[in-house]
Design a protein around this motif. Structure first.
Motif, PDB file in Angstrom:
ATOM      1  N   HIS A  34       0.822  -1.213   0.000  1.00 22.54           N
ATOM      2  CA  HIS A  34       0.000   0.000   0.000  1.00 22.54           C
ATOM      3  C   HIS A  34       0.850   1.255   0.000  1.00 22.54           C
ATOM      4  CE1 HIS A  34      -4.391  -0.652   0.546  1.00 22.54           C
ATOM      5  NE2 HIS A  34      -3.921  -1.860   0.381  1.00 22.54           N
ATOM      6  N   ILE A  45      -0.844  12.499  -8.714  1.00 20.73           N
ATOM      7  CA  ILE A  45      -1.916  13.409  -8.345  1.00 20.73           C
ATOM      8  C   ILE A  45      -2.182  14.452  -9.424  1.00 20.73           C
ATOM      9  CG2 ILE A  45      -2.405  15.408  -6.867  1.00 20.73           C
ATOM     10  CD1 ILE A  45      -1.475  13.758  -4.549  1.00 20.73           C
ATOM     11  N   GLY A 105      -1.174   6.074 -14.414  1.00 20.39           N
ATOM     12  CA  GLY A 105      -1.654   6.716 -15.629  1.00 20.39           C
ATOM     13  C   GLY A 105      -2.472   7.915 -15.251  1.00 20.39           C
TER      14      GLY A 105
ATOM     15  N   PHE B  21     -17.307   4.562   0.035  1.00 17.18           N
ATOM     16  CA  PHE B  21     -18.008   4.562  -1.258  1.00 17.18           C
ATOM     17  C   PHE B  21     -18.736   5.890  -1.460  1.00 17.18           C
ATOM     18  CE2 PHE B  21     -21.413   3.841  -4.216  1.00 17.18           C
ATOM     19  CZ  PHE B  21     -20.827   3.055  -5.194  1.00 17.18           C
ATOM     20  N   ASN B  22     -19.283   6.388  -0.368  1.00 15.72           N
ATOM     21  CA  ASN B  22     -20.007   7.660  -0.429  1.00 15.72           C
ATOM     22  C   ASN B  22     -19.103   8.791  -0.886  1.00 15.72           C
ATOM     23  OD1 ASN B  22     -22.239   9.528   0.550  1.00 15.72           O
ATOM     24  ND2 ASN B  22     -22.868   7.486   1.223  1.00 15.72           N
ATOM     25  N   ASP B  32     -10.167  -0.711  -1.211  1.00 18.14           N
ATOM     26  CA  ASP B  32      -8.769  -0.380  -0.884  1.00 18.14           C
ATOM     27  C   ASP B  32      -8.702   0.525   0.345  1.00 18.14           C
ATOM     28  OD1 ASP B  32      -7.807  -1.814  -2.965  1.00 18.14           O
ATOM     29  OD2 ASP B  32      -7.338  -0.108  -4.265  1.00 18.14           O
ATOM     30  N   ASN B  64     -10.759  10.403   4.976  1.00 14.51           N
ATOM     31  CA  ASN B  64      -9.584  11.123   4.448  1.00 14.51           C
ATOM     32  C   ASN B  64      -8.906  10.339   3.325  1.00 14.51           C
ATOM     33  OD1 ASN B  64      -9.784  13.397   5.956  1.00 14.51           O
ATOM     34  ND2 ASN B  64      -8.477  12.665   7.605  1.00 14.51           N
ATOM     35  N   ARG B  65      -8.791   9.027   3.551  1.00 14.58           N
ATOM     36  CA  ARG B  65      -8.176   8.184   2.524  1.00 14.58           C
ATOM     37  C   ARG B  65      -9.017   8.241   1.237  1.00 14.58           C
ATOM     38  NH1 ARG B  65      -3.907   7.867   4.910  1.00 14.58           N
ATOM     39  NH2 ARG B  65      -2.932   5.998   5.720  1.00 14.58           N
ATOM     40  N   ASN B  68      -8.433  11.352  -0.588  1.00 16.16           N
ATOM     41  CA  ASN B  68      -7.154  11.328  -1.307  1.00 16.16           C
ATOM     42  C   ASN B  68      -7.284  10.557  -2.609  1.00 16.16           C
ATOM     43  OD1 ASN B  68      -5.845  12.853   0.544  1.00 16.16           O
ATOM     44  ND2 ASN B  68      -4.789  11.157   1.552  1.00 16.16           N
ATOM     45  N   HIS B  71      -8.785  12.679  -5.141  1.00 17.34           N
ATOM     46  CA  HIS B  71      -7.940  13.750  -5.662  1.00 17.34           C
ATOM     47  C   HIS B  71      -6.842  13.252  -6.595  1.00 17.34           C
ATOM     48  CE1 HIS B  71      -9.335  16.226  -2.010  1.00 17.34           C
ATOM     49  NE2 HIS B  71     -10.179  16.275  -3.014  1.00 17.34           N
ATOM     50  N   THR B  72      -6.582  11.939  -6.576  1.00 13.26           N
ATOM     51  CA  THR B  72      -5.519  11.455  -7.448  1.00 13.26           C
ATOM     52  C   THR B  72      -5.973  11.424  -8.907  1.00 13.26           C
ATOM     53  OG1 THR B  72      -6.176   9.150  -7.289  1.00 13.26           O
ATOM     54  CG2 THR B  72      -4.566   9.932  -5.682  1.00 13.26           C
ATOM     55  N   PHE B  73      -7.252  11.232  -9.126  1.00 13.80           N
ATOM     56  CA  PHE B  73      -7.784  11.122 -10.480  1.00 13.80           C
ATOM     57  C   PHE B  73      -7.233   9.900 -11.202  1.00 13.80           C
ATOM     58  CE2 PHE B  73      -9.544  15.164 -10.004  1.00 13.80           C
ATOM     59  CZ  PHE B  73     -10.388  15.404 -11.064  1.00 13.80           C
ATOM     60  N   TRP B  74      -6.505   9.080 -10.473  1.00 15.06           N
ATOM     61  CA  TRP B  74      -5.921   7.888 -11.094  1.00 15.06           C
ATOM     62  C   TRP B  74      -7.044   6.907 -11.365  1.00 15.06           C
ATOM     63  CZ3 TRP B  74      -3.368   4.904 -13.865  1.00 15.06           C
ATOM     64  CH2 TRP B  74      -3.182   3.551 -13.577  1.00 15.06           C
ATOM     65  N   ARG B  75      -7.164   6.504 -12.589  1.00 14.84           N
ATOM     66  CA  ARG B  75      -8.260   5.613 -12.957  1.00 14.84           C
ATOM     67  C   ARG B  75      -7.721   4.253 -13.399  1.00 14.84           C
ATOM     68  NH1 ARG B  75     -12.605   9.282 -13.754  1.00 14.84           N
ATOM     69  NH2 ARG B  75     -12.031  10.872 -12.269  1.00 14.84           N
ATOM     70  N   ARG B  76      -8.320   3.231 -12.845  1.00 14.86           N
ATOM     71  CA  ARG B  76      -8.052   1.904 -13.399  1.00 14.86           C
ATOM     72  C   ARG B  76      -9.209   1.597 -14.339  1.00 14.86           C
ATOM     73  NH1 ARG B  76      -7.036  -0.699  -7.617  1.00 14.86           N
ATOM     74  NH2 ARG B  76      -8.766   0.662  -7.184  1.00 14.86           N
TER      75      ARG B  76
END
Lengths: 206, 192
Positions: A34, A45, A105, B21-22, B32, B64-65, B68, B71-76
């Protein structure tokens, strides 16, 4: 039925299906994984926040490799980039004699809300444009921004917030770091200050 | 005091998942976040005052997690909210409508509404978990309710228009009036 009962009924449809590992060894292993993921996420970010002005590109680069330059922990580092084929990339680089890998990505979002995968160089450019915040094992909190390493350990106010003004090649941005109770340091970096401009001090460069 | 992680997982896994989820509106990310929250509890050297203190701390960390993650906008390769909702089993159509309406709320209203209506936290407790002032929580709760009410009303109005096209207009109109009357009295989103 009261509102609370209605709400609870609606959200009772949600159930976690994850198997939470409870063995000590397993927890430690997962924690390590993690931490890596969190670092990658942190590194990515900005990739997308700035990507708002991005253009649409073909998503799948089919495993093409290229070399790019990334600022990691204040050092300009050459990374090998491999497209994973699903819009993501693997970044490999050497640090302290060890080969390290991170993956990720980003997407750009146009005015209509359409998302398109970023090219690796766009991703790298945006990653470079944003600072990173890390706390080392001695409790020293550093901000890494291009070649700048800024010790902000003693710059937090009573509410656990540190605000500094970053500058690179004449471009200024406002960084707000919050010391969270859980030991993490979430931060926001903007061209327009989130709080009163007067609260931000110039970054003391080491 | 410390509680066993096993016990916390049994007590709060689903609730933390619902809260996460909310915030992030994605099941994989929420899973995660839950795992990460328990890891955080497992590794942190912190003594807690009470079981309620542990619960509030877990929610705070999970929220908080989840923020975060947002805010990453990281998409799988993620399942969209719509697709994920199709995998859920709602007891009634009204439940599904409400769930959908909540998901349309801005994040800052969503989580306050969730902690209040699902976790039964008081305004002061929500303020403590989210590190907001009580007045701020009240404002978010009030605005959240207001937006939620409008969304639900719009959704009903839109459904009414569709049903009128397919049924006898006069009969539908009467039925709709009755239904609205029932819904207005049951989902008025007043502070309880």
């Amino acid at each position: 039925m009261t509102d609370k009962e209605l709400y609870k009924q609606a959200f009772s449809a949600l159930h976690s299906s994850a198997q939470i590992s409870l063995e000590a060894e397993e927890m430690a292993k997962i924690q390590k994984k993690h931490k890596t993921n969190m670092a990658v996420a942190a590194a990515l970010i900005c990739a997308v926040i700035i990507g708002g002005s991005g253009t649409a590109y073909a998503a799948d680069l089919g495993g093409i490799q290229q070399k790019l330059s990334l600022w990691l922990h204040g050092k300009e580092t050459e990374v090998d980039v491999t497209a994973t084929g699903n819009g993501g990339y693997t970044f490999s680089y050497e640090e302290n004699g060890q080969i390290k890998e991170m993956g990720g990505g980003g997407v750009s979002i146009d005015e209509s809300g359409n998302e398109t995968w970023l090219y690796a160089d766009e991703l790298a450019e945006d990653m470079n444009r944003y600072a990173d915040v890390y706390e080392d094992e001695n409790g020293i909190v550093h901000v890494y921004y291009y070649d700048q390493i800024i010790d902000i350990t003693n710059l937090f106010d009573q509410e656990g917030i540190c605000r500094i003004l970053l500058s690179h090649n004449g471009e200024k941005s406002y960084l707000k770091v919050t010391r969270d109770e859980d030991g993490s340091y979430p931060f926001s970096q903007r061209k327009v200050p989130e709080d009163d401009k007067e609260l931000y001090r110039d970054a003391p460069v080491e | 005091m410390r509680q066993e992680v096993q016990e916390l997982v049994r007590l709060y896994q689903d609730n933390l998942f619902a809260a996460a989820f909310n915030v992030c509106k994605n099941a994989e990310d929420a899973e995660d976040v839950v795992q990460d929250t328990f890891i955080r509890y497992y590794t942190i050297k912190k003594e807690f005052d009470s079981a309620e203190h542990v619960r509030a701390w877990l929610f705070r960390v999970a929220i908080n997690r989840a923020k975060n993650v947002n805010h990453t906008f990281w998409r799988r390769n993620r399942l969209s909210l719509e697709d994920y909702m199709e995998t859920l089993t709602f007891e009634t159509e009204e439940s599904e409508d409400l769930f959908e309406a909540v998901m349309k709320l801005p994040e800052k209203y969503r989580i306050v509404i969730h902690l209040f209506y699902y976790e039964d936290y008081k305004v002061s407790e929500i303020a403590d978990i989210l590190k907001l002032s009580e007045s701020n929580v009240k404002v978010r709760l009030s605005r959240g309710r207001s937006v939620l009410r409008e969304t639900i009303e719009r959704s009903h109005a839109s459904r009414d228009c569709l049903s009128i096209k397919h049924c006898h207009a006069e009969q539908d109109s009467l039925l709709n009036k009755q239904r609205h009357a029932e819904q207005d009295s049951s989902w008025n989103l007043k502070e309880e």
